[in-house]
Structure formats: C-alpha cells, structure tokens
Design a protein around this motif. Sequence first.
Motif, PDB file in Angstrom:
ATOM      1  N   PHE A 199       0.830  -1.204   0.000  1.00 31.38           N
ATOM      2  CA  PHE A 199       0.000   0.000   0.000  1.00 31.38           C
ATOM      3  C   PHE A 199       0.867   1.258   0.000  1.00 31.38           C
ATOM      4  CE2 PHE A 199      -3.681  -2.273   2.450  1.00 31.38           C
ATOM      5  CZ  PHE A 199      -3.954  -3.023   1.325  1.00 31.38           C
ATOM      6  N   VAL A 200       1.870   1.298   0.869  1.00 31.37           N
ATOM      7  CA  VAL A 200       2.727   2.481   0.963  1.00 31.37           C
ATOM      8  C   VAL A 200       3.469   2.715  -0.343  1.00 31.37           C
ATOM      9  CG1 VAL A 200       4.747   3.469   2.106  1.00 31.37           C
ATOM     10  CG2 VAL A 200       2.963   2.372   3.467  1.00 31.37           C
ATOM     11  N   ARG A 201       3.984   1.646  -0.926  1.00 31.73           N
ATOM     12  CA  ARG A 201       4.714   1.788  -2.186  1.00 31.73           C
ATOM     13  C   ARG A 201       3.821   2.332  -3.289  1.00 31.73           C
ATOM     14  NH1 ARG A 201       6.440  -2.900  -2.367  1.00 31.73           N
ATOM     15  NH2 ARG A 201       5.069  -3.871  -3.913  1.00 31.73           N
ATOM     16  N   GLU A 202       2.578   1.838  -3.359  1.00 29.45           N
ATOM     17  CA  GLU A 202       1.682   2.306  -4.419  1.00 29.45           C
ATOM     18  C   GLU A 202       1.236   3.745  -4.190  1.00 29.45           C
ATOM     19  OE1 GLU A 202      -0.059  -1.872  -6.121  1.00 29.45           O
ATOM     20  OE2 GLU A 202      -1.426  -0.624  -4.952  1.00 29.45           O
ATOM     21  N   LEU A 203       1.237   4.186  -2.956  1.00 23.96           N
ATOM     22  CA  LEU A 203       0.888   5.575  -2.639  1.00 23.96           C
ATOM     23  C   LEU A 203       2.045   6.534  -2.870  1.00 23.96           C
ATOM     24  CD1 LEU A 203      -1.011   4.804   0.665  1.00 23.96           C
ATOM     25  CD2 LEU A 203      -2.070   5.959  -1.292  1.00 23.96           C
ATOM     26  N   THR A 204       3.267   6.066  -2.680  1.00 22.19           N
ATOM     27  CA  THR A 204       4.413   6.974  -2.698  1.00 22.19           C
ATOM     28  C   THR A 204       5.309   6.817  -3.917  1.00 22.19           C
ATOM     29  OG1 THR A 204       5.751   5.417  -1.393  1.00 22.19           O
ATOM     30  CG2 THR A 204       4.472   7.081  -0.180  1.00 22.19           C
ATOM     31  N   GLU A 205       5.377   5.602  -4.490  1.00 27.92           N
ATOM     32  CA  GLU A 205       6.265   5.367  -5.630  1.00 27.92           C
ATOM     33  C   GLU A 205       5.499   5.090  -6.915  1.00 27.92           C
ATOM     34  OE1 GLU A 205       9.139   2.352  -4.700  1.00 27.92           O
ATOM     35  OE2 GLU A 205       9.417   3.115  -2.651  1.00 27.92           O
ATOM     36  N   GLY A 206       4.466   4.290  -6.835  1.00 25.01           N
ATOM     37  CA  GLY A 206       3.669   4.009  -8.015  1.00 25.01           C
ATOM     38  C   GLY A 206       3.111   2.609  -8.010  1.00 25.01           C
ATOM     39  N   ILE A 207       2.091   2.393  -8.829  1.00 22.12           N
ATOM     40  CA  ILE A 207       1.427   1.098  -8.967  1.00 22.12           C
ATOM     41  C   ILE A 207       2.164   0.284 -10.016  1.00 22.12           C
ATOM     42  CG2 ILE A 207      -0.714  -0.047  -9.643  1.00 22.12           C
ATOM     43  CD1 ILE A 207      -2.187   2.522  -8.657  1.00 22.12           C
ATOM     44  N   GLY A 208       2.763  -0.819  -9.596  1.00 18.02           N
ATOM     45  CA  GLY A 208       3.555  -1.627 -10.518  1.00 18.02           C
ATOM     46  C   GLY A 208       4.674  -0.800 -11.111  1.00 18.02           C
ATOM     47  N   ASP A 209       4.836  -0.901 -12.430  1.00 20.60           N
ATOM     48  CA  ASP A 209       5.860  -0.125 -13.132  1.00 20.60           C
ATOM     49  C   ASP A 209       5.279   1.108 -13.813  1.00 20.60           C
ATOM     50  OD1 ASP A 209       7.827  -2.027 -12.479  1.00 20.60           O
ATOM     51  OD2 ASP A 209       7.275  -3.270 -14.203  1.00 20.60           O
ATOM     52  N   SER A 210       4.032   1.450 -13.475  1.00 25.59           N
ATOM     53  CA  SER A 210       3.346   2.531 -14.187  1.00 25.59           C
ATOM     54  C   SER A 210       3.847   3.915 -13.808  1.00 25.59           C
ATOM     55  CB  SER A 210       1.836   2.455 -13.918  1.00 25.59           C
ATOM     56  OG  SER A 210       1.552   2.791 -12.557  1.00 25.59           O
ATOM     57  N   GLY A 211       4.383   4.052 -12.596  1.00 21.59           N
ATOM     58  CA  GLY A 211       4.735   5.375 -12.101  1.00 21.59           C
ATOM     59  C   GLY A 211       3.545   6.163 -11.605  1.00 21.59           C
ATOM     60  N   VAL A 212       2.341   5.612 -11.744  1.00 17.77           N
ATOM     61  CA  VAL A 212       1.119   6.270 -11.292  1.00 17.77           C
ATOM     62  C   VAL A 212       0.930   6.003  -9.806  1.00 17.77           C
ATOM     63  CG1 VAL A 212      -1.392   6.330 -11.497  1.00 17.77           C
ATOM     64  CG2 VAL A 212       0.028   6.139 -13.549  1.00 17.77           C
ATOM     65  N   ARG A 213       0.829   7.050  -9.025  1.00 18.28           N
ATOM     66  CA  ARG A 213       0.690   6.888  -7.582  1.00 18.28           C
ATOM     67  C   ARG A 213      -0.774   6.953  -7.170  1.00 18.28           C
ATOM     68  NH1 ARG A 213       4.941  11.171  -5.229  1.00 18.28           N
ATOM     69  NH2 ARG A 213       3.876  12.478  -6.764  1.00 18.28           N
ATOM     70  N   ALA A 214      -1.128   6.078  -6.248  1.00 18.83           N
ATOM     71  CA  ALA A 214      -2.499   6.047  -5.723  1.00 18.83           C
ATOM     72  C   ALA A 214      -2.733   7.240  -4.807  1.00 18.83           C
ATOM     73  CB  ALA A 214      -2.744   4.752  -4.980  1.00 18.83           C
ATOM     74  N   GLY A 215      -4.018   7.615  -4.667  1.00 16.81           N
ATOM     75  CA  GLY A 215      -4.379   8.727  -3.814  1.00 16.81           C
ATOM     76  C   GLY A 215      -5.262   8.352  -2.647  1.00 16.81           C
ATOM     77  N   LEU A 216      -5.630   7.070  -2.548  1.00 14.62           N
ATOM     78  CA  LEU A 216      -6.436   6.601  -1.424  1.00 14.62           C
ATOM     79  C   LEU A 216      -6.240   5.111  -1.254  1.00 14.62           C
ATOM     80  CD1 LEU A 216     -10.148   5.926  -2.285  1.00 14.62           C
ATOM     81  CD2 LEU A 216      -8.547   6.639  -4.058  1.00 14.62           C
ATOM     82  N   ILE A 217      -6.705   4.586  -0.117  1.00 10.71           N
ATOM     83  CA  ILE A 217      -6.637   3.161   0.204  1.00 10.71           C
ATOM     84  C   ILE A 217      -8.064   2.640   0.291  1.00 10.71           C
ATOM     85  CG2 ILE A 217      -5.735   1.424   1.788  1.00 10.71           C
ATOM     86  CD1 ILE A 217      -3.984   3.759   2.986  1.00 10.71           C
ATOM     87  N   LYS A 218      -8.391   1.612  -0.509  1.00 16.02           N
ATOM     88  CA  LYS A 218      -9.746   1.043  -0.482  1.00 16.02           C
ATOM     89  C   LYS A 218      -9.713  -0.318   0.209  1.00 16.02           C
ATOM     90  CE  LYS A 218     -13.247  -1.540  -2.464  1.00 16.02           C
ATOM     91  NZ  LYS A 218     -13.899  -1.077  -3.682  1.00 16.02           N
ATOM     92  N   VAL A 219     -10.593  -0.528   1.163  1.00 16.57           N
ATOM     93  CA  VAL A 219     -10.726  -1.803   1.861  1.00 16.57           C
ATOM     94  C   VAL A 219     -12.200  -2.178   1.902  1.00 16.57           C
ATOM     95  CG1 VAL A 219      -8.632  -1.509   3.246  1.00 16.57           C
ATOM     96  CG2 VAL A 219     -10.815  -0.624   4.098  1.00 16.57           C
ATOM     97  N   ALA A 220     -12.506  -3.336   2.478  1.00 19.46           N
ATOM     98  CA  ALA A 220     -13.884  -3.819   2.450  1.00 19.46           C
ATOM     99  C   ALA A 220     -14.234  -4.597   3.703  1.00 19.46           C
ATOM    100  CB  ALA A 220     -14.107  -4.712   1.227  1.00 19.46           C
ATOM    101  N   GLY A 221     -15.446  -4.377   4.193  1.00 20.30           N
ATOM    102  CA  GLY A 221     -15.992  -5.178   5.272  1.00 20.30           C
ATOM    103  C   GLY A 221     -16.872  -6.275   4.717  1.00 20.30           C
ATOM    104  N   GLY A 222     -17.561  -6.983   5.604  1.00 14.32           N
ATOM    105  CA  GLY A 222     -18.481  -8.033   5.194  1.00 14.32           C
ATOM    106  C   GLY A 222     -19.904  -7.672   5.560  1.00 14.32           C
ATOM    107  N   PHE A 223     -20.791  -8.627   5.416  1.00 18.38           N
ATOM    108  CA  PHE A 223     -22.205  -8.391   5.687  1.00 18.38           C
ATOM    109  C   PHE A 223     -22.446  -8.395   7.194  1.00 18.38           C
ATOM    110  CE2 PHE A 223     -26.714 -10.078   5.770  1.00 18.38           C
ATOM    111  CZ  PHE A 223     -27.290  -8.888   5.351  1.00 18.38           C
ATOM    112  N   HIS A 224     -22.635  -7.228   7.765  1.00 21.37           N
ATOM    113  CA  HIS A 224     -22.882  -7.045   9.202  1.00 21.37           C
ATOM    114  C   HIS A 224     -21.720  -7.506  10.084  1.00 21.37           C
ATOM    115  CE1 HIS A 224     -26.995  -5.598   9.169  1.00 21.37           C
ATOM    116  NE2 HIS A 224     -27.322  -6.512   8.282  1.00 21.37           N
TER     117      HIS A 224
END
Length: 306
Positions: free
Chosen positions: A113-138
């Motif tokens: 997560f930190v790498r994709e936020l600060t360095e880039g996603i894969g080799d794209s050089g595109v940096r993420a701007g948020l972290i998405k996570v998920a819960g379950g049903f109730h």
Amino acid sequence: MTATVRTVLGDVAPEELGVCDAHDHLFFRSPLLPGQELDDTAAAEAELHAYRNAGGGAVVQWTPHGLGRRAELLPELSTATGVRIVAATGLHQAAHYTPESLARLRPVLADVFVRELTEGIGDSGVRAGLIKVAGGFHALDDHAVWTMRAAAEAHHATGAPIAVHHELGTGVLDVLDLLCGELGLAPERVVLGHLNRSPDFAVHRQAAESGAYLAFDGPSRANHATDWRMPDAMAALADAGYGDRLLLGGDTTTAGARSVSGGPGMPYLLRRVRPRLELVLGKALVDRILVDNPGRVFAVERLPGT
C-alpha cells in the motif's frame, strides 16, 4: 503545510477537482463478475467523455490492488478527456482473490500500500491517492481485519484517506470501532461507502456523529433501496448538520452498466441524481457535496516540495 489531492497526473489543489464522482470504476475485473469485466479502454474513454459532457470534472476510482486497475492507462485517459482521476491502492474482500495471491500478500500488505501511494502502482509510475478496503455483511471477518490493519499502517505512514466498501451498507459501526477506535485513525480520514444500500437513518446519524464521511454511491440500483430513499436519508443528515460529510458516487462495476453500453453509467449521477437531490437539499448543498466535500476528504496535508 498545504493540502493536495494525488491524481494520476500529479498532485493538485482540492478546488481543482471540480464536480467529483467520489466512487466509481473505469476498470474492474473480478472472478465474481465473469463476463462483465470493465477492461475496454475505448469504452472507458467514451464514458469519461460522456461524464465530462454532463459537467463532471473528476472521478475517484476505487478499484484496488489485483482487480485490473490498468493504472498505466489512466494518465492518458485523463489527458484525453480532461477528467481528473484519482487511483486507489488497497484490497477488496477475499472472494475477489485466489488463496495463493492472498498468501503472497499477507506478510507485505502494508508495504505494498505504501509503495503504491508513494512510488507508483507496478511499473506505471502512477501513484495512488487513497486506500480502499472492504468489510463483510454485518461483520468483519479475519480478512477484513487484516486488510484494515495494513491500511491503517499505510495511512499513518502517508496520510492517505481510507475508503471502505460496506456489504449492502452494513457493518459501518464495526468499521469505525476498528479503524478509528483501535487503530487510531481520525474519523475525517475515513470514507464509509454504500450507505444508501442500508437506509438505517439511526446508523447513518451515528456514523456522521463520528466525523467520518458518508458516501451515497451506486444510484440506479432500485433493488438496493437507493434512488427513492437516498434523498430523504441525505436530507436527514443535512438537517442534523452533517451536510459537510456527504459524498456522491456512481460505482459502475460492470460493462453493461456503462452509459455507452446502454446503462446509467457515470453521467447518470449528474443527469438524473443531481437534479433530484437539488429539489430536496437545494442546489447550494448539492454543489458542496459534489465539489467541496470530495476535495476536502481526498486531500492530504504535506510539506511543500515533498
């Protein structure tokens, strides 16, 4: 200190986002949606043009790690259409991944997560701007807790906001207890997604009182109790003083749902949802929900020049 939003073309001032679809997908691929993959580049560009023509200025793509984000294509799409795009890191529910891929990620997830936020996603050089996570049903299963712990670690290292998928809009208070209670996030750095899918006004009020942002995303799905109850739910929150905590998104997750494929798609948010909400909430508040609120929650404080 200055606040900036990290787009796929670089950091911008929050006010530069303009009208923002705070939760959507240009690309998305999951074994849970066979045959409905969002992976057509031409269709993604056409959808962005349609959204731009409807008045849209920015889209926040919540597609997380391992689900076909196509990060390398996002800068060109943003340039071609004039729509600013914010990309995500993060991880969805376990059912979207193979056990083998999750086993590889388990010891290094926060670092990813930190790498994709600060360095880039894969080799794209595109940096993420948020972290998405998920819960379950109730509830929050072990996978959700593990993922949210890693997300919190990455947040504390970078300041990036965390956006949460809630299955059918449930489990909101459990997520807040974990992220903001045990893991120490400031509530205003958390976006609670799919609140429209569980129109429990009392839970909405409790969530808003925490200081978190509430996303009403995925309109046009009448089976999820969205469109026809959403104005009243948002009005109740606004009347209670929480209009500055509301967000709107389209959450297009299948190819057939795109407007260029005959579905409602991204333009529906502005073409149909916006005027309906203006009748109930007033134009000024809806403008704030579409422009000011996304710019505030997706912005990160940073030192100038870093």
